[in-house]
Design a protein around this motif. Structure first.
Motif, PDB file in Angstrom:
ATOM      1  N   ASN A  14       2.803 -34.900  54.038  1.00  0.00           N
ATOM      2  CA  ASN A  14       2.958 -36.299  54.431  1.00  0.00           C
ATOM      3  C   ASN A  14       3.169 -37.193  53.215  1.00  0.00           C
ATOM      4  O   ASN A  14       3.992 -38.118  53.235  1.00  0.00           O
ATOM      5  N   GLU A  15       2.414 -36.900  52.173  1.00  0.00           N
ATOM      6  CA  GLU A  15       2.545 -37.688  50.945  1.00  0.00           C
ATOM      7  C   GLU A  15       3.939 -37.501  50.340  1.00  0.00           C
ATOM      8  O   GLU A  15       4.589 -38.477  49.930  1.00  0.00           O
TER       9      GLU A  15
ATOM     10  N   ALA B  36      -0.798 -41.862  52.832  1.00  0.00           N
ATOM     11  CA  ALA B  36      -0.702 -40.425  53.051  1.00  0.00           C
ATOM     12  C   ALA B  36      -1.811 -39.684  52.299  1.00  0.00           C
ATOM     13  O   ALA B  36      -2.415 -38.738  52.824  1.00  0.00           O
TER      14      ALA B  36
ATOM     15  N   SER C  81       6.576 -39.315  52.415  1.00  0.00           N
ATOM     16  CA  SER C  81       6.264 -40.696  52.792  1.00  0.00           C
ATOM     17  C   SER C  81       7.260 -41.715  52.249  1.00  0.00           C
ATOM     18  O   SER C  81       7.327 -42.838  52.741  1.00  0.00           O
TER      19      SER C  81
END
Length: 632
Positions: A140-141, A194, A144
């Motif tokens: 997710n990071e 995130a 993002s």
């Protein structure tokens, strides 16, 4: 990214948010009779034919590790798109890589969790889940930056991308980005949110470990006078007992156990609500409720209309409570009396093999292809059937794109478990058809749609059972069972939804919530919903502490809306035949290719109006009238 919505699709059946039974939401380890609850088998002793086939997802741990390494390689490649997302070509390439990363992450996450759910006390599987969870945060990071960077383009540039033929596969993604633009933060802020995932997932993780691994219930006497330990999976059996002392003792034992943890569990649930508020404020939503509905593009009025319509229909539930008191022949109707069958000396002992065949027969109106998929699910390792030591309670359907769906059960030889099988296979076949008819991005249907397919199967099964019986006692048994589906799936889930609305609004006003606050709110709602005919036992105030749905906030209302939509679909299918079936199968095949309200409307059900809920209430009223007629 599909991963996060997939994680929420651990769809626990509507019944399971009652006593933790068929969500848990099960029979012997012989196919005929279950072993005593005190002698549940260890996972290693479960026959392979009773297990789902996780090797269809990953052959072994080495295969999981290999794909994990491949994912890390692809994650390193995504950074080359930083600062380059300003043309159709670069955006297309980025989306293609994002899909590959998301699918790898989804597969790794789903497998780790399902393996963990087989035996939640296994430390190696706990460690694997922790790796998968951290990996999902890392993914997710890493991804993002994509939406914020694309959304720095002008409105004209964004509209041109939507119309660009080379991005046709991603048109809905781009349209969603434009819709979400007011709530997307800068690249650095999105990266920070995130990174916070490891922290903000803590309330749900802590609750799951307390509830499924650490919390132990005492032994109580069953109908035979034997001292038996209560489990999540067996609790409903105690409440179904015809001996009021067995019901009362199990009820008291369960809630005394939760009461001992009330402050910890209140802190955990309160932290989850505060987490939700943090995200809603960070993303500039007016409230947590509106943030939760935004992803499905659902208006707040759909949620509030449900509560208002059910409030107007509470006299029907109160009438059912009076009927239940009459049929049980008790002076006072208690909360622990809500699950015992109302027809004396009528047990429907249904083996798993019998349940499979009756479910299949009942779904014949959906056509030959649907029946073939159902049989494949039975025969090819989709289903994990029975309870074992430390297995996750409840029932759900889950899986990853590109591999068949999976179904977790804790099956018992009773009517409820047969309905749970129908319910979860509805989810599974919805996923199967959605995946088969859509590209990866469009295959993931929303949770708002998820409960329709599962509940439609239950409605067809009930119609099948009612039509085939000539025994008045069996008909009464089925009608009262059906009435309980309305009570638990519509009224009860709406009460849960109202509890969430009240508690979140209090936190949003700056109030703190203690165990006493949760208890009072929950108790008062039970009094309002069940009416004067019910003795609302004090212990029920602790029930909020055992409902896992509250950690997927503003989820449960979809059971009630899904049940209502399914009621409408079932009526159309049974009345119209083939044309309605084709519309319904079109709904199943649509996946997430359009907004939920639009998909349902095209198939013939308009959930933007309260009419489907009112239609469901008219069916409930008819059931009550039939029960009254049979009991004169």
């Amino acid at each position: 990214m599909r991963l996060l919505t997939a994680a929420l699709l651990l769809s626990l059946t509507a019944q399971s948010a009652m006593p933790y039974q068929s969500q848990a939401l099960t029979h012997p380890y012989s196919i005929i009779r279950r072993a005593p609850m005190s002698q549940l088998p260890a996972r290693k002793d479960v026959p392979v034919e009773h297990q789902w086939k996780l090797t269809d997802l990953f052959a072994d741990q080495a295969a999981w590790d290999k794909e994990n390494s491949e994912l890390k390689t692809k994650l390193a490649q995504i950074s080359k798109f930083h600062g380059k997302l300003n043309s159709a070509e670069s955006i297309k390439q980025c989306f293609e890589l994002e899909d590959q990363i998301s699918l790898h992450a989804e597969r790794l996450y789903v497998y780790a969790n399902m393996k963990h759910h087989q035996d939640m006390a296994d430390p190696s599987d706990q460690a694997l889940v922790d790796r998968a969870r951290k990996l999902s945060v890392e993914v997710n990071e890493s991804l993002s930056f994509i939406s914020p960077e694309i959304l720095t383009l002008s409105d004209d540039q964004l509209q041109a991308l939507v119309k660009d033929s080379s991005l046709s596969l991603y048109r809905k993604t781009l349209e969603d980005m434009i819709r979400q633009k007011p709530h997307v933060l800068s690249k650095s802020e999105e990266a920070l949110l995130a990174m916070a995932g490891n922290v903000t997932s803590a309330p749900e993780t802590i609750f799951a470990m307390i509830n499924n691994a650490d919390l132990k219930f005492p032994k109580v006497k069953n109908d035979k006078g034997e001292e038996v330990e209560i489990t999540h999976g067996s609790y409903i059996q105690f409440l179904e007992s015809r001996n009021p002392e067995v019901r009362k003792n199990a009820f008291t034992a369960v809630y005394e156990t939760y009461r001992k943890q009330k402050n910890t569990l209140a802190s955990t649930l309160s932290a989850n609500i505060v987490k939700n508020q943090f995200y809603s404020k960070a993303r500039k939503y007016p409230s947590v409720l509106e943030m939760s509905l935004f992803g499905d593009n659902i208006n707040k009025e759909v949620y509030t209309n449900l509560i208002d319509t059910i409030h107007d229909s509470l006299p029907l539930l109160h009438k059912y409570m009076e009927l239940r008191k009459k049929l049980l022949k008790v002076d006072e109707l208690h909360m622990y009396d809500l699950f015992t069958p109302l027809v004396e000396q009528f047990d429907m002992d249904i083996t798993y093999e019998e349940a499979k065949e009756m479910v299949k027969d009942s779904l014949e109106p959906l056509g030959e292809n649907y029946a073939k998929i159902l049989q494949d699910g039975y025969d090819t390792g989709w289903i994990d059937i029975y309870e074992n030591q430390n297995k996750r309670s409840g029932a759900y359907s889950w899986g990853a794109f590109g591999t068949h769906p999976y179904v977790l059960l804790n099956h018992k030889d009773n009517l409820n478990s047969m309905f749970t099988l129908a319910h979860e296979m509805g989810h599974a076949i919805h996923s199967y058809l959605s995946d088969a008819n859509n590209e990866y991005r469009d295959a993931q249907y929303t949770i708002f749609l998820a409960e329709v397919a599962s509940t439609l199967n239950e409605a067809l099964l009930m119609d099948y059972l009612l039509k085939r019986t000539t025994d008045p006692k069996e008909k009464l048994y089925l009608l009262t069972y059906y009435a309980d589906q309305f009570r638990t799936t519509v009224f009860r889930q709406t009460m849960f939804a109202e509890f969430e609305k009240i508690t979140h609004e209090k936190v949003e006003k700056g109030e703190s919530l203690t165990a006493q606050d949760f208890n009072q709110i929950y108790y008062d709602l039970n009094v309002q919903y069940h009416g004067k005919g019910m003795t609302v036992d004090k212990d029920i105030e602790m029930e909020w502490a055992r409902i896992p749905h509250f950690y997927n906030s503003f989820y449960v209302y979809k059971y009630a809306t899904g049940f209502s939509a399914a009621t409408s679909f079932a009526k159309q299918i049974l009345d119209e035949g083939e044309p309605a079936v084709e519309r319904y199968l079109g709904f199943l095949k649509s996946g997430g290719s359009d907004y939920s309200i639009n998909i349902l409307k095209r198939a013939g059900v308009d959930m933007s109006s309260p009419e489907p809920i009112k239609q469901a209430m008219s069916v409930f009223a008819s059931i009550l009238d039939q029960i009254e007629e049979l009991t004169k």
